[in-house]
Design a protein around this motif. Structure first.
Motif, PDB file in Angstrom:
ATOM      1  N   ASP A 198       1.343  -1.315   0.199  1.00  0.00           N
ATOM      2  CA  ASP A 198      -0.116  -0.063   0.065  1.00  0.00           C
ATOM      3  C   ASP A 198       0.699   0.821  -0.143  1.00  0.00           C
ATOM      4  O   ASP A 198       1.903   1.422   0.936  1.00  0.00           O
ATOM      5  CB  ASP A 198      -1.217   0.105   1.499  1.00  0.00           C
ATOM      6  CG  ASP A 198      -1.910   0.927   1.268  1.00  0.00           C
ATOM      7  OD1 ASP A 198      -1.552   2.154   0.304  1.00  0.00           O
ATOM      8  OD2 ASP A 198      -3.219   0.754   1.821  1.00  0.00           O
ATOM      9  N   SER A 199       1.050   2.329  -0.954  1.00  0.00           N
ATOM     10  CA  SER A 199       0.959   3.249  -0.779  1.00  0.00           C
ATOM     11  C   SER A 199       1.462   3.956   0.562  1.00  0.00           C
ATOM     12  O   SER A 199       2.591   5.086   0.360  1.00  0.00           O
ATOM     13  CB  SER A 199       1.387   4.280  -2.266  1.00  0.00           C
ATOM     14  OG  SER A 199      -0.262   4.570  -1.667  1.00  0.00           O
ATOM     15  N   ALA A 200       0.341   4.134   0.847  1.00  0.00           N
ATOM     16  CA  ALA A 200       0.135   4.631   2.281  1.00  0.00           C
ATOM     17  C   ALA A 200       1.259   4.498   3.171  1.00  0.00           C
ATOM     18  O   ALA A 200       1.474   5.012   4.173  1.00  0.00           O
ATOM     19  CB  ALA A 200      -1.046   4.826   2.077  1.00  0.00           C
ATOM     20  N   THR A 201       1.482   3.093   3.834  1.00  0.00           N
ATOM     21  CA  THR A 201       1.998   2.422   4.224  1.00  0.00           C
ATOM     22  C   THR A 201       3.594   1.882   3.750  1.00  0.00           C
ATOM     23  O   THR A 201       4.095   1.393   4.481  1.00  0.00           O
ATOM     24  CB  THR A 201       1.254   1.253   5.180  1.00  0.00           C
ATOM     25  OG1 THR A 201       1.132  -0.055   4.084  1.00  0.00           O
ATOM     26  CG2 THR A 201       0.567   1.459   6.567  1.00  0.00           C
ATOM     27  N   ARG A 202       3.545   2.740   2.388  1.00  0.00           N
ATOM     28  CA  ARG A 202       5.043   2.025   1.983  1.00  0.00           C
ATOM     29  C   ARG A 202       6.136   2.401   2.659  1.00  0.00           C
ATOM     30  O   ARG A 202       7.211   1.693   2.810  1.00  0.00           O
ATOM     31  CB  ARG A 202       5.525   2.477   0.772  1.00  0.00           C
ATOM     32  CG  ARG A 202       6.184   1.890  -0.335  1.00  0.00           C
ATOM     33  CD  ARG A 202       6.172   1.458  -1.714  1.00  0.00           C
ATOM     34  NE  ARG A 202       4.877   1.206  -2.575  1.00  0.00           N
ATOM     35  CZ  ARG A 202       3.619   1.179  -2.976  1.00  0.00           C
ATOM     36  NH1 ARG A 202       4.301   2.305  -4.008  1.00  0.00           N
ATOM     37  NH2 ARG A 202       2.559   0.284  -3.445  1.00  0.00           N
ATOM     38  N   ALA A 203       6.483   3.735   2.915  1.00  0.00           N
ATOM     39  CA  ALA A 203       7.662   3.625   3.721  1.00  0.00           C
ATOM     40  C   ALA A 203       7.685   3.611   5.281  1.00  0.00           C
ATOM     41  O   ALA A 203       8.982   3.341   5.130  1.00  0.00           O
ATOM     42  CB  ALA A 203       7.283   5.096   4.297  1.00  0.00           C
ATOM     43  N   GLU A 204       7.235   2.448   5.731  1.00  0.00           N
ATOM     44  CA  GLU A 204       6.703   2.352   6.962  1.00  0.00           C
ATOM     45  C   GLU A 204       7.608   0.364   7.071  1.00  0.00           C
ATOM     46  O   GLU A 204       8.472   0.015   7.534  1.00  0.00           O
ATOM     47  CB  GLU A 204       5.446   2.004   7.392  1.00  0.00           C
ATOM     48  CG  GLU A 204       5.126   1.481   9.096  1.00  0.00           C
ATOM     49  CD  GLU A 204       4.924   1.709   9.844  1.00  0.00           C
ATOM     50  OE1 GLU A 204       3.957   0.682  10.547  1.00  0.00           O
ATOM     51  OE2 GLU A 204       2.986   2.045   8.812  1.00  0.00           O
ATOM     52  N   GLY A 205       6.965   0.329   5.486  1.00  0.00           N
ATOM     53  CA  GLY A 205       7.415  -1.351   4.996  1.00  0.00           C
ATOM     54  C   GLY A 205       8.726  -1.349   4.876  1.00  0.00           C
ATOM     55  O   GLY A 205       9.515  -2.205   5.426  1.00  0.00           O
ATOM     56  N   ILE A 206       9.344  -0.186   4.278  1.00  0.00           N
ATOM     57  CA  ILE A 206      10.464   0.229   3.721  1.00  0.00           C
ATOM     58  C   ILE A 206      11.689   0.102   4.920  1.00  0.00           C
ATOM     59  O   ILE A 206      12.477  -0.116   4.946  1.00  0.00           O
ATOM     60  CB  ILE A 206      10.962   0.441   3.048  1.00  0.00           C
ATOM     61  CG1 ILE A 206       9.944   0.469   0.992  1.00  0.00           C
ATOM     62  CG2 ILE A 206      12.470   1.024   3.190  1.00  0.00           C
ATOM     63  CD1 ILE A 206      10.323   1.896  -0.076  1.00  0.00           C
ATOM     64  N   ALA A 207      10.599   0.880   5.929  1.00  0.00           N
ATOM     65  CA  ALA A 207      12.467   0.896   7.319  1.00  0.00           C
ATOM     66  C   ALA A 207      11.860   0.096   7.806  1.00  0.00           C
ATOM     67  O   ALA A 207      13.537  -0.858   8.401  1.00  0.00           O
ATOM     68  CB  ALA A 207      11.793   1.726   7.823  1.00  0.00           C
ATOM     69  N   LEU A 208      10.914  -1.115   7.885  1.00  0.00           N
ATOM     70  CA  LEU A 208      11.291  -2.545   8.628  1.00  0.00           C
ATOM     71  C   LEU A 208      11.988  -2.973   7.899  1.00  0.00           C
ATOM     72  O   LEU A 208      12.464  -4.218   7.900  1.00  0.00           O
ATOM     73  CB  LEU A 208       9.707  -2.270   8.537  1.00  0.00           C
ATOM     74  CG  LEU A 208       9.606  -4.652   9.190  1.00  0.00           C
ATOM     75  CD1 LEU A 208       9.755  -4.136  11.140  1.00  0.00           C
ATOM     76  CD2 LEU A 208       7.834  -4.489   9.842  1.00  0.00           C
ATOM     77  N   LEU A 209      11.870  -3.784   6.331  1.00  0.00           N
ATOM     78  CA  LEU A 209      12.805  -3.727   5.714  1.00  0.00           C
ATOM     79  C   LEU A 209      14.056  -3.459   5.973  1.00  0.00           C
ATOM     80  O   LEU A 209      15.087  -4.749   6.109  1.00  0.00           O
ATOM     81  CB  LEU A 209      12.668  -3.843   4.043  1.00  0.00           C
ATOM     82  CG  LEU A 209      10.995  -4.814   4.182  1.00  0.00           C
ATOM     83  CD1 LEU A 209      11.030  -4.935   2.686  1.00  0.00           C
ATOM     84  CD2 LEU A 209      10.887  -6.629   4.121  1.00  0.00           C
ATOM     85  N   ARG A 210      14.321  -2.379   6.278  1.00  0.00           N
ATOM     86  CA  ARG A 210      15.538  -2.156   6.272  1.00  0.00           C
ATOM     87  C   ARG A 210      16.445  -2.588   7.626  1.00  0.00           C
ATOM     88  O   ARG A 210      17.498  -3.135   8.039  1.00  0.00           O
ATOM     89  CB  ARG A 210      16.149  -0.772   6.087  1.00  0.00           C
ATOM     90  CG  ARG A 210      15.744   0.253   4.358  1.00  0.00           C
ATOM     91  CD  ARG A 210      16.240   1.092   4.919  1.00  0.00           C
ATOM     92  NE  ARG A 210      16.296   1.938   3.483  1.00  0.00           N
ATOM     93  CZ  ARG A 210      16.382   2.182   2.188  1.00  0.00           C
ATOM     94  NH1 ARG A 210      17.942   1.428   2.681  1.00  0.00           N
ATOM     95  NH2 ARG A 210      15.974   2.424   1.468  1.00  0.00           N
ATOM     96  N   ASP A 211      15.319  -2.163   9.114  1.00  0.00           N
ATOM     97  CA  ASP A 211      15.669  -2.853   9.909  1.00  0.00           C
ATOM     98  C   ASP A 211      16.022  -4.268  10.117  1.00  0.00           C
ATOM     99  O   ASP A 211      16.784  -5.044  10.384  1.00  0.00           O
ATOM    100  CB  ASP A 211      14.579  -2.766  10.972  1.00  0.00           C
ATOM    101  CG  ASP A 211      14.462  -1.498  11.454  1.00  0.00           C
ATOM    102  OD1 ASP A 211      15.885  -0.106  11.396  1.00  0.00           O
ATOM    103  OD2 ASP A 211      13.772  -0.899  12.002  1.00  0.00           O
TER     104      ASP A 211
END
Length: 218
Positions: free
Chosen positions: A23-36
């Motif tokens: 979801d584009s609305a939560t994509r930044a949060e998902g990317i941050a979690l994947l980086r972690d």
């Protein structure tokens, strides 16, 4: 920020990160979690691959995503899923389309069941004007996955590009309902309706395209 606990907290966080990126609305949060997850894990190729793929979806981070997928491919050259995601990302730019084509051909030769690679190759061939070879490659993809809709949509697009709008619409009718609810299918349908002089139907298809890809300017 890893939000789960247990014996496979990394795995759970990876899946959560993937879902958030859809979801584009939560994509930044998902990317941050994947980086972690990738930072915390000593060896987690599935996380590296997931992060690399989602980074290629945006022009601003595509180069980073491609570099991540390249590194993973060097570390695990037999990982077909990484090769496919890298080829997909490379195909989006004319500057790297030749490399994408070569990689798709490698996958198609190595994996006789890979309809995705055949479809990717067919798209590159169509974008570079090799319509006859593209059409044959889409047909090969259908033999690998007869129930798949992406190859039918690709063939319908070729019909439209070669002035066969009615054949394009007829072919789309054979695709599954899920296959018709995609940006490519809406685009193909809109262009075909415009060709045969049905502007109202074309507008409806373009509105459908905006519904599944709202950032497009039409």
């Amino acid at each position: 920020r890893l939000s789960t606990t247990g014996p496979d907290a990394e795995g759970a966080s990876l899946e959560l990160g993937r879902v958030l990126t859809w979801d584009s609305a939560t994509r930044a949060e998902g990317i941050a979690l994947l980086r972690d997850v990738t930072a915390a894990a000593k060896s987690r190729p599935d996380a590296d691959e997931a992060l690399g793929e989602v980074l290629t979806w945006d022009v601003s981070t595509r180069a980073e995503g491609i570099n991540r997928l390249r590194r993973l491919r060097e570390l695990q050259p037999g990982r077909v899923s990484t090769q496919l995601k890298l080829a997909d990302a490379l195909s989006w730019s004319a500057d790297t389309r030749d490399e994408a084509e070569s990689l798709y051909r490698v996958i198609v030769r190595a994996d006789a069941s890979s309809a995705e690679a055949a479809i990717g190759l067919a798209r590159v061939l169509s974008w570079t004007g090799r319509f006859a070879e593209s059409r044959e490659t889409y047909r090969q993809a259908l033999t690998r996955d007869p129930a798949g809709s992406a190859a039918l949509v690709g063939l319908a697009q070729l019909d439209g590009w070669t002035g066969q709008a009615r054949a394009s619409l007829s072919r789309l009718e054979r695709a599954s309902t899920s296959g018709l609810d995609t940006p490519d299918a809406y685009q193909v349908r809109a262009e075909a309706y415009a060709q045969i002089g049905r502007p109202a139907s074309a507008r409806k298809a373009y509105r459908g395209l905006l519904g599944v890809r709202p950032t497009d300017e039409i």
